[in-house]
Scaffold this active site. Structure first.
Site, PDB file in Angstrom:
ATOM      1  N   CYS A 352       0.836  -1.204   0.000  1.00 34.44           N
ATOM      2  CA  CYS A 352       0.000   0.000   0.000  1.00 34.44           C
ATOM      3  C   CYS A 352       0.876   1.262   0.000  1.00 34.44           C
ATOM      4  O   CYS A 352       1.515   1.548  -0.997  1.00 34.44           O
ATOM      5  CB  CYS A 352      -0.963  -0.038   1.181  1.00 34.44           C
ATOM      6  N   HIS A 457      -3.402  -5.728   1.527  1.00 32.21           N
ATOM      7  CA  HIS A 457      -3.124  -5.981   2.937  1.00 32.21           C
ATOM      8  C   HIS A 457      -3.586  -7.391   3.285  1.00 32.21           C
ATOM      9  O   HIS A 457      -4.552  -7.901   2.723  1.00 32.21           O
ATOM     10  CB  HIS A 457      -3.901  -4.997   3.827  1.00 32.21           C
TER      11      HIS A 457
END
Length: 496
Positions: A352, A457
């Protein structure tokens, strides 16, 4: 200790539900962990259980479905508490989530969705705006369950914030909660913390405190006497539990990074050292907890170049302020250390915000995060959009080069929370600096596979991923919850 457990029992089917609230004398006292254990214990007794925390301040968030079919965010603690309770996580379980972007600014997430208007309001100005939604969410959960386990925030004795409170005693008064007050005895001063917190509350709120809990105890429990009895004489509140220190309980820490004592492999021979760069606005650090359960894997939280030395992997995790955290890395000399690590042919993984840092540039046209030059390890650029991407998904990992080849074709459950939109740098591509976009818009790697970045994630929370990388898996969450529930039955007894 007596044999009878000192916890209230709900009446199955009786509504509204019994509310048991876990308060703390401070942040880090263990509220989240104790609340999770209670969710698991009530579930094991056959009750319908739901967790609740009115307001959570954390950059650790999970993606859950909203009633209108969208995706929303709640704090990781309430997500895990829902799993411990055996129910599907729900945005009502954490109606207000504050995600710090700076020391004096947070992004406000209300019922799973970013609320820009609330984000601009001063702290004390939010209470009147958010309390109706908080109360409605709690009331709805009470109408559907036998017991609601409520977690407070910080301390209920923060008297400077008492008038604008929407997370501690205002919640307790609203539902007439059976309140437990937890203190970290390992830090010292636990009895003073318990007494002082109780003493600062007005009489009607003192009456809601039904039990004191000593958490993180190490030593001979016989040495506690006569303090619990003396405390009860002064307050009328019994000490109902003494919980031993749990270094390897298997859940992520809510308020900070874990240390080597949390590792199930502590003291074993190390075959892989993973350095995770711990910048100031690190987010979703909880997703790395399973790495601590892998024998032979050592996790280091790196804040200096020296802490990267000798690492086999470097991970750049998520960030709530990517440009600011990049500036911090440069001030520490960590940028050059990460580049040198990759140049030595050692793995670098960006997740991310960490992926965004690996590229050439961060471009912010809307004031979302900030502009910055990246580390230049992947020829990609990131443009920040006003709208946040929030979703859960099931993925199948594509063909990957040798360092990651074991993951090829593997199915994994992952989630995304990001404003960034990343794409190859067209001019650099034209000049021959290539990057492999293995999954469009989501996963990139260098041609040799040394550097890999993705928006996913939760990869390490998939047992198959751990098995493929290291030949072993971490204990399942259900195993962790069962152990916690069994512990409650021993620890929540009258302490003499």
């Amino acid at each position: 200790m007596t044999a009878s457990i000192q916890l209230p029992r709900p009446v199955p089917g009786q509504r509204p539900a019994l509310c048991v609230m876990v308060l703390g004398t401070s942040s880090g006292a263990g509220k989240s962990w104790v609340a999770t254990a209670l969710c698991a214990w009530y579930r094991a007794q056959g009750y319908r259980v739901a967790p609740f925390k009115a307001q959570n301040m954390s950059n650790n968030a999970r993606v859950v479905a909203t009633p209108d079919g969208k995706w929303g965010e709640i704090g990781t603690a309430q997500y895990l508490q829902a799993l411990a309770a055996g129910v599907v996580p729900d945005v009502r379980m954490n109606p207000l989530l504050l995600k710090p972007e700076a020391d004096t600014r947070s992004q406000v997430v209300l019922l799973g969705q970013v609320d820009e208007a609330l984000s601009q309001l001063p702290w004390r100005g939010r209470s009147l705006r958010v309390w109706p939604q908080i109360a409605q969410a709690l009331d709805a959960l009470r109408a559907e369950n036998d017991v609601v386990v409520i977690e407070g925030a910080g301390s209920p004795a923060e008297i400077n914030l008492h008038s604008s409170d929407v997370v501690n005693m205002r919640v307790a008064r609203h539902c007439g909660a059976h309140c437990l007050l937890v203190s970290d005895i390992d830090r010292g001063g636990a009895f003073a913390h318990l007494y002082g917190t109780w003493a600062l509350l007005p009489a009607d709120e003192q009456a809601l405190i039904q039990g004191f809990v000593l958490n993180k105890f190490r030593g001979d429990a016989a040495l506690l006497a006569p303090a619990p009895q003396m405390l009860q004489e002064r307050t009328g509140v019994p000490t109902v539990a003494c919980i031993p220190m749990q270094f390897q309980h298997g859940l992520p820490e809510e308020d900070g990074v874990f240390d080597d004592r949390s590792s199930a492999g502590a003291g074993q021979a190390v075959h892989t050292t993973i350095a995770i760069v711990a910048y100031p606005r690190i987010s979703n650090l909880d997703e790395f907890q399973p790495l601590l359960q892998v024998p032979g894997v050592r996790v280091v939280w790196a804040r200096t170049p020296a802490q990267l030395a000798g690492a086999d992997w470097v991970i750049l995790p998520g960030s709530k302020a990517t440009a600011a955290d990049l500036a911090w890395m440069r001030s520490q000399g960590l940028d050059a250390a990460v580049v040198a690590h990759a140049a030595a042919g050692k793995r670098v993984l960006g997740i991310c915000g960490g992926l965004q840092m690996l590229g050439e540039a961060l471009i912010d046209l809307h004031g979302v995060d900030g502009n910055a030059a990246g580390l230049g390890l992947l020829p990609v650029t990131t443009l920040f959009a006003q709208e946040k991407t929030v979703q859960r998904t099931e993925v199948r990992l594509p063909a990957l080069p040798a360092p990651w080849q074991a993951l090829e074709g593997m199915a994994a459950s992952v989630y995304e929370i990001h404003h960034g939109r990343t794409a190859p740098h067209t001019a650099m591509q034209a000049a021959g600096q290539t990057v492999v976009e293995a999954v469009p818009g989501l996963l990139w790697h260098s041609p040799d596979g040394v550097v890999l970045g993705c928006y996913w994630h939760g990869l390490f929370e998939n047992q198959a991923v751990l098995q493929a990388l290291w030949g072993t898996a971490a204990p399942s969450l259900e195993t962790v919850f069962a152990r916690m529930a069994e512990g409650v039955g021993r620890w929540f007894q009258a302490v003499e």
